[in-house]
Design a protein around this motif. Structure first.
Motif, PDB file in Angstrom:
ATOM      1  N   THR A  81     112.867  70.582  65.940  1.00  0.00           N
ATOM      2  CA  THR A  81     114.042  71.294  66.444  1.00  0.00           C
ATOM      3  C   THR A  81     114.112  71.377  67.958  1.00  0.00           C
ATOM      4  O   THR A  81     115.174  71.663  68.503  1.00  0.00           O
ATOM      5  CB  THR A  81     114.086  72.727  65.904  1.00  0.00           C
ATOM      6  OG1 THR A  81     112.946  73.449  66.394  1.00  0.00           O
ATOM      7  CG2 THR A  81     114.114  72.750  64.394  1.00  0.00           C
ATOM      8  N   SER A  82     112.998  71.181  68.635  1.00  0.00           N
ATOM      9  CA  SER A  82     112.894  71.355  70.089  1.00  0.00           C
ATOM     10  C   SER A  82     113.172  72.791  70.517  1.00  0.00           C
ATOM     11  O   SER A  82     113.588  73.043  71.648  1.00  0.00           O
ATOM     12  CB  SER A  82     113.826  70.405  70.842  1.00  0.00           C
ATOM     13  OG  SER A  82     113.479  69.076  70.571  1.00  0.00           O
ATOM     14  N   PHE A 137     118.619  80.866  61.458  1.00  0.00           N
ATOM     15  CA  PHE A 137     117.614  79.846  61.172  1.00  0.00           C
ATOM     16  C   PHE A 137     116.923  80.263  59.879  1.00  0.00           C
ATOM     17  O   PHE A 137     116.731  81.453  59.642  1.00  0.00           O
ATOM     18  CB  PHE A 137     116.588  79.747  62.311  1.00  0.00           C
ATOM     19  CG  PHE A 137     115.762  78.486  62.262  1.00  0.00           C
ATOM     20  CD1 PHE A 137     116.252  77.305  62.788  1.00  0.00           C
ATOM     21  CD2 PHE A 137     114.512  78.487  61.676  1.00  0.00           C
ATOM     22  CE1 PHE A 137     115.500  76.140  62.730  1.00  0.00           C
ATOM     23  CE2 PHE A 137     113.754  77.328  61.614  1.00  0.00           C
ATOM     24  CZ  PHE A 137     114.251  76.142  62.144  1.00  0.00           C
ATOM     25  N   PRO A 138     116.559  79.319  59.013  1.00  0.00           N
ATOM     26  CA  PRO A 138     115.921  79.700  57.752  1.00  0.00           C
ATOM     27  C   PRO A 138     114.572  80.390  57.975  1.00  0.00           C
ATOM     28  O   PRO A 138     113.824  80.031  58.885  1.00  0.00           O
ATOM     29  CB  PRO A 138     115.738  78.376  57.016  1.00  0.00           C
ATOM     30  CG  PRO A 138     115.990  77.298  58.002  1.00  0.00           C
ATOM     31  CD  PRO A 138     116.737  77.885  59.150  1.00  0.00           C
ATOM     32  N   GLN A 163     114.329  71.308  52.414  1.00  0.00           N
ATOM     33  CA  GLN A 163     115.752  71.514  52.157  1.00  0.00           C
ATOM     34  C   GLN A 163     116.349  72.537  53.116  1.00  0.00           C
ATOM     35  O   GLN A 163     117.455  72.341  53.640  1.00  0.00           O
ATOM     36  CB  GLN A 163     115.982  71.987  50.715  1.00  0.00           C
ATOM     37  CG  GLN A 163     115.613  70.965  49.667  1.00  0.00           C
ATOM     38  CD  GLN A 163     114.124  70.962  49.344  1.00  0.00           C
ATOM     39  OE1 GLN A 163     113.375  71.827  49.775  1.00  0.00           O
ATOM     40  NE2 GLN A 163     113.698  69.970  48.590  1.00  0.00           N
ATOM     41  N   ALA A 164     115.647  73.644  53.355  1.00  0.00           N
ATOM     42  CA  ALA A 164     116.151  74.675  54.266  1.00  0.00           C
ATOM     43  C   ALA A 164     116.237  74.135  55.688  1.00  0.00           C
ATOM     44  O   ALA A 164     117.218  74.377  56.395  1.00  0.00           O
ATOM     45  CB  ALA A 164     115.255  75.908  54.217  1.00  0.00           C
ATOM     46  N   LEU A 165     115.228  73.392  56.091  1.00  0.00           N
ATOM     47  CA  LEU A 165     115.229  72.819  57.433  1.00  0.00           C
ATOM     48  C   LEU A 165     116.354  71.793  57.585  1.00  0.00           C
ATOM     49  O   LEU A 165     117.046  71.763  58.601  1.00  0.00           O
ATOM     50  CB  LEU A 165     113.871  72.185  57.729  1.00  0.00           C
ATOM     51  CG  LEU A 165     113.540  71.894  59.165  1.00  0.00           C
ATOM     52  CD1 LEU A 165     113.688  73.121  60.041  1.00  0.00           C
ATOM     53  CD2 LEU A 165     112.122  71.359  59.272  1.00  0.00           C
ATOM     54  N   GLN A 166     116.577  70.992  56.557  1.00  0.00           N
ATOM     55  CA  GLN A 166     117.654  69.993  56.605  1.00  0.00           C
ATOM     56  C   GLN A 166     119.018  70.668  56.674  1.00  0.00           C
ATOM     57  O   GLN A 166     119.922  70.181  57.364  1.00  0.00           O
ATOM     58  CB  GLN A 166     117.580  69.055  55.396  1.00  0.00           C
ATOM     59  CG  GLN A 166     118.540  67.892  55.490  1.00  0.00           C
ATOM     60  CD  GLN A 166     118.249  66.985  56.681  1.00  0.00           C
ATOM     61  OE1 GLN A 166     117.117  66.581  56.898  1.00  0.00           O
ATOM     62  NE2 GLN A 166     119.264  66.682  57.461  1.00  0.00           N
ATOM     63  N   ALA A 167     119.189  71.802  55.987  1.00  0.00           N
ATOM     64  CA  ALA A 167     120.461  72.537  56.040  1.00  0.00           C
ATOM     65  C   ALA A 167     120.751  72.983  57.471  1.00  0.00           C
ATOM     66  O   ALA A 167     121.894  72.902  57.933  1.00  0.00           O
ATOM     67  CB  ALA A 167     120.421  73.744  55.104  1.00  0.00           C
ATOM     68  N   TRP A 168     119.727  73.430  58.190  1.00  0.00           N
ATOM     69  CA  TRP A 168     119.919  73.831  59.582  1.00  0.00           C
ATOM     70  C   TRP A 168     120.201  72.614  60.458  1.00  0.00           C
ATOM     71  O   TRP A 168     121.077  72.649  61.318  1.00  0.00           O
ATOM     72  CB  TRP A 168     118.698  74.580  60.108  1.00  0.00           C
ATOM     73  CG  TRP A 168     118.903  75.040  61.516  1.00  0.00           C
ATOM     74  CD1 TRP A 168     119.524  76.177  61.929  1.00  0.00           C
ATOM     75  CD2 TRP A 168     118.518  74.340  62.708  1.00  0.00           C
ATOM     76  NE1 TRP A 168     119.558  76.234  63.303  1.00  0.00           N
ATOM     77  CE2 TRP A 168     118.938  75.114  63.804  1.00  0.00           C
ATOM     78  CE3 TRP A 168     117.868  73.138  62.954  1.00  0.00           C
ATOM     79  CZ2 TRP A 168     118.721  74.731  65.123  1.00  0.00           C
ATOM     80  CZ3 TRP A 168     117.655  72.754  64.261  1.00  0.00           C
ATOM     81  CH2 TRP A 168     118.080  73.548  65.342  1.00  0.00           C
TER      82      TRP A 168
END
Length: 82
Positions: free
Chosen positions: A27-28, A43-44, A59-64
């Motif tokens: 995400t940096s 953010f998740p 999946q949660a990270l990809q949604a963000w």
């Protein structure tokens, strides 16, 4: 003579959970920024993996990643606002 390190993971492999170090790299964002965004629901939240370990589901990270400015966290069962 040093030999190049072979990547033992298959191509296209994605871990089920990402740890903090990976999330910061992907995400940096800094650690404090991540936690501020988690508190604000932007953010998740990490998932407890056991003991002191926690991580973010792929999946949660990809949604963000798909919509960082419009992301809104899903309310949890233990959230008093729900």
């Amino acid at each position: 003579m040093a030999t190049p390190r072979q990547d033992s993971s298959p191509k296209g492999f994605r871990p089920a959970f990402y740890r903090m170090k990976d999330v910061i790299r992907i995400t940096s964002l800094s650690r404090p920024t991540l936690y501020r965004r988690i508190a604000a629901g932007r953010f998740p939240a990490p998932v407890k993996l056991g003991g002191r370990a926690s991580g973010w589901s792929a999946q949660a990270l990809q949604a963000w990643i798909d919509n960082p400015s419009g992301y809104a966290a899903e309310p949890t069962a233990d959230d008093p606002a729900s």
